[in-house]
Design a protein around this motif. Structure first.
Motif, mmCIF file in Angstrom:
data_model
loop_
_atom_site.group_PDB
_atom_site.id
_atom_site.type_symbol
_atom_site.label_atom_id
_atom_site.label_comp_id
_atom_site.label_asym_id
_atom_site.label_seq_id
_atom_site.Cartn_x
_atom_site.Cartn_y
_atom_site.Cartn_z
ATOM 1 N N SER A 172 0.834 -1.210 0.000
ATOM 2 C CA SER A 172 0.000 0.000 0.000
ATOM 3 C C SER A 172 0.865 1.256 0.000
ATOM 4 C CB SER A 172 -0.933 0.003 1.216
ATOM 5 O OG SER A 172 -1.929 -0.997 1.101
ATOM 6 N N LEU A 173 1.921 1.249 0.797
ATOM 7 C CA LEU A 173 2.809 2.416 0.844
ATOM 8 C C LEU A 173 3.449 2.659 -0.512
ATOM 9 C CD1 LEU A 173 4.540 1.898 4.315
ATOM 10 C CD2 LEU A 173 2.641 3.420 3.761
ATOM 11 N N ARG A 174 3.848 1.583 -1.194
ATOM 12 C CA ARG A 174 4.448 1.751 -2.527
ATOM 13 C C ARG A 174 3.426 2.275 -3.520
ATOM 14 N NH1 ARG A 174 7.153 -3.165 -1.091
ATOM 15 N NH2 ARG A 174 5.645 -4.419 -2.260
ATOM 16 N N ARG A 175 2.202 1.747 -3.472
ATOM 17 C CA ARG A 175 1.177 2.208 -4.418
ATOM 18 C C ARG A 175 0.870 3.690 -4.220
ATOM 19 N NH1 ARG A 175 -0.954 -3.186 -3.870
ATOM 20 N NH2 ARG A 175 -2.070 -2.595 -1.982
ATOM 21 N N MET A 176 0.816 4.129 -2.973
ATOM 22 C CA MET A 176 0.475 5.525 -2.703
ATOM 23 C C MET A 176 1.691 6.442 -2.740
ATOM 24 S SD MET A 176 -2.589 5.377 0.129
ATOM 25 C CE MET A 176 -1.852 4.199 1.274
ATOM 26 N N GLY A 177 2.888 5.869 -2.714
ATOM 27 C CA GLY A 177 4.088 6.680 -2.764
ATOM 28 C C GLY A 177 4.309 7.502 -1.518
#
Length: 349
Positions: free
Chosen positions: A131-136
């Motif tokens: 999730s952190l990677r998807r949202m940056g």
């Protein structure tokens, strides 16, 4: 006044953005949430125009909505709501990150195999990292266990939330759709680890009142916040179904509201509630949101929005939140359990 789907790329937030909504303290924490928060369960996947999504998010922040609620599998397809939100966070809201509360969740199916759903440490922490990677973003403000897992020890699930907070990937821990009993146990486990349980996210509406059977009492006693999702009963507490099923509605798509729930008995109660709203000069949706917020233990209500106009109408609820004893009594006659709690199994496990 609505904002068109086509919006300019340069965004500067409204200077009066904190003058519209009340902010409520989340349990006994130091965190305050807007009375109305924006949920990205629907309308922010790849099936919706990105500029419409952008217009809604910009207008929400301009109106004082600081809390944006996601989950790993929001879309469609899964993950796309986080990707789209991340794009708009980067392009529009990056300079306002410290004014935002971003939450995400993990618990339902996300990827194939035994590690792609439920409440194991393996799944929750892997999902959070994705999730952190998807949202940056380096962190989310709230990370939730999206549902109780009857086959994983609660200590393991809460331990994963504790790790998320201790590692800095999340600032606060939350749970969703847990029963009163499991909420009490989860809070005790997290407390023993030194990580308070900040918030519970249950379904709650005039047609789905299950949290009044003990959960709200526990949240109040333990100092845990409450943010209600589906306060409009998946759209039943609006004017959309009073004269049939619109072609573009959730019921017609079969996404979260079955047409079998739109019985004449249920609609009779909805029409009666609509009349109460009209006497107050409100829409049924505005009455439903005001009713859900009548209890001080409810910190915020989560609304979806498919347009800027719909968002603005929901936010206008705060212009009249007070409900008289007579109005509450009249509402109680038609605020019945309508069989719409599709999360009941998870909550009662």
């Amino acid at each position: 006044m609505g904002v068109p789907d086509s919006v300019p790329m340069t965004y500067v937030a409204a200077t009066d953005r904190y003058e519209r909504l009340p902010y409520r303290r989340c349990g006994r924490s130091g965190l305050k949430l807007p009375a109305i928060s924006l949920g990205l369960w629907h309308n922010f996947g790849d099936d919706r125009p990105i500029e419409r999504q952008r217009a809604i998010l910009r207008r929400a922040f301009d109106l004082g909505i600081t809390h944006f609620d996601l989950a790993n599998n929001y879309g469609p397809p899964y993950g796309s709501a986080e990707i789209n939100f991340g794009r708009m966070l980067r392009e529009d809201l990056a300079s306002y990150r410290d004014e935002l509360i971003i939450s995400t969740k993990a618990g339902y199916d996300m990827w194939p195999g035994p590690y792609g759903e439920w409440g194991s440490r393996k799944y929750l922490l892997a999902s959070l990292d994705q999730s952190l990677r998807r949202m940056g973003t380096d962190y989310v403000d709230i990370f939730y266990s999206h549902r109780y897992d009857p086959e994983t020890p609660l200590d393991e699930t809460m331990g994963a939330l504790n790790t998320a907070v201790r590692s800095g990937r999340a600032l606060y821990a939350g749970i969703s759709s847990y029963s009163a009993q499991h909420t009490e146990k989860a809070a005790a486990i997290l407390h023993s680890m030194g990580t308070p349980l900040l918030i519970h996210q249950p379904s709650y509406s005039m047609l789905n009142r299950w949290i009044e059977g003990g959960l709200l009492d526990i949240l109040g006693t333990e100092g845990i916040g409450c943010i209600a999702f589906s306060p409009l009963a998946q759209g039943m507490l609006t004017d959309r179904y009073l004269d049939g099923i619109p072609a573009d509605s959730r019921a017609s798509r079969g996404t979260s509201l079955s047409t079998s729930l739109l019985t004449e008995e249920n609609l009779r109660h909805v029409r009666a509630l609509t009349e109460i709203a009209r006497t107050r000069g409100q829409t049924l949706a505005q009455l439903a949101l005001a009713w859900a917020l009548r209890d001080s233990r409810v910190t915020s209500v989560l609304v979806g929005a498919s347009s800027v106009e719909q968002l603005e109408q929901n936010v206008a609820t705060v212009d009249r939140l007070e409900l008289s004893p007579d109005e509450l009594s009249a509402i109680d006659r038609d605020a019945i359990e309508a069989g719409i709690n599709i999360w009941e199994e998870s909550s009662n496990t």
